[in-house]
Design a protein around this motif. Structure first.
Motif, mmCIF file in Angstrom:
data_model
loop_
_atom_site.group_PDB
_atom_site.id
_atom_site.type_symbol
_atom_site.label_atom_id
_atom_site.label_comp_id
_atom_site.label_asym_id
_atom_site.label_seq_id
_atom_site.Cartn_x
_atom_site.Cartn_y
_atom_site.Cartn_z
ATOM 1 N N UNK A 148 -5.912 -86.249 -29.175
ATOM 2 C CA UNK A 148 -7.181 -86.949 -29.325
ATOM 3 C C UNK A 148 -6.866 -88.446 -29.447
ATOM 4 N N UNK A 149 -6.533 -89.061 -28.299
ATOM 5 C CA UNK A 149 -6.188 -90.478 -28.362
ATOM 6 C C UNK A 149 -7.421 -91.359 -28.493
ATOM 7 N N UNK A 150 -7.220 -92.504 -29.118
ATOM 8 C CA UNK A 150 -8.310 -93.470 -29.170
ATOM 9 C C UNK A 150 -8.312 -94.271 -27.864
ATOM 10 N N UNK A 151 -9.187 -95.230 -27.746
ATOM 11 C CA UNK A 151 -9.352 -95.994 -26.506
ATOM 12 C C UNK A 151 -8.092 -96.777 -26.130
ATOM 13 N N UNK A 152 -7.314 -97.176 -27.105
ATOM 14 C CA UNK A 152 -6.086 -97.921 -26.835
ATOM 15 C C UNK A 152 -4.963 -96.969 -26.405
ATOM 16 N N UNK A 153 -4.896 -95.794 -27.019
ATOM 17 C CA UNK A 153 -3.827 -94.840 -26.729
ATOM 18 C C UNK A 153 -4.028 -94.084 -25.411
ATOM 19 N N UNK A 154 -5.260 -93.877 -24.997
ATOM 20 C CA UNK A 154 -5.553 -93.057 -23.817
ATOM 21 C C UNK A 154 -4.825 -93.529 -22.556
ATOM 22 N N UNK A 155 -4.849 -94.812 -22.217
ATOM 23 C CA UNK A 155 -4.122 -95.239 -21.010
ATOM 24 C C UNK A 155 -2.609 -94.982 -21.100
ATOM 25 N N UNK A 156 -2.054 -95.133 -22.292
ATOM 26 C CA UNK A 156 -0.624 -94.877 -22.471
ATOM 27 C C UNK A 156 -0.311 -93.399 -22.239
ATOM 28 N N UNK A 157 -1.153 -92.509 -22.746
ATOM 29 C CA UNK A 157 -0.966 -91.073 -22.508
ATOM 30 C C UNK A 157 -1.073 -90.750 -21.025
#
Length: 69
Positions: free
Chosen positions: A10-19
């Motif tokens: 459950x990534x936040x908006x900052x983590x999602x692109x990295x995932x």
């Protein structure tokens, strides 16, 4: 042996692109390790597959995948 586990990320908006960039690269690397580990163990002259011996670690750590991650 095949081991499967489920995880919920459950990534936040900052983590999602990295995932989105990281997970495909991790999957590609895992597939490469699996393929290399399934090669015949010709280095030791044995018929066992590489993944059955310590040679797998040496082979994988000493070899770079065809693609750069």
């Amino acid at each position: 042996m095949k081991l499967v586990t489920q995880v919920k990320l459950v990534p936040d908006a900052v983590q999602a692109p990295a995932f989105e960039r990281t997970l495909p690269a991790v999957n590609e690397a895992a597939n490469w390790v699996s393929a290399v580990s399934s090669l015949p163990n010709t280095a030791e002259g044995e018929s066992d597959l590489v993944f059955r011996s310590f040679a797998a670690e040496q082979l994988i750590y000493d070899t770079e995948p065809a693609t750069t991650m």
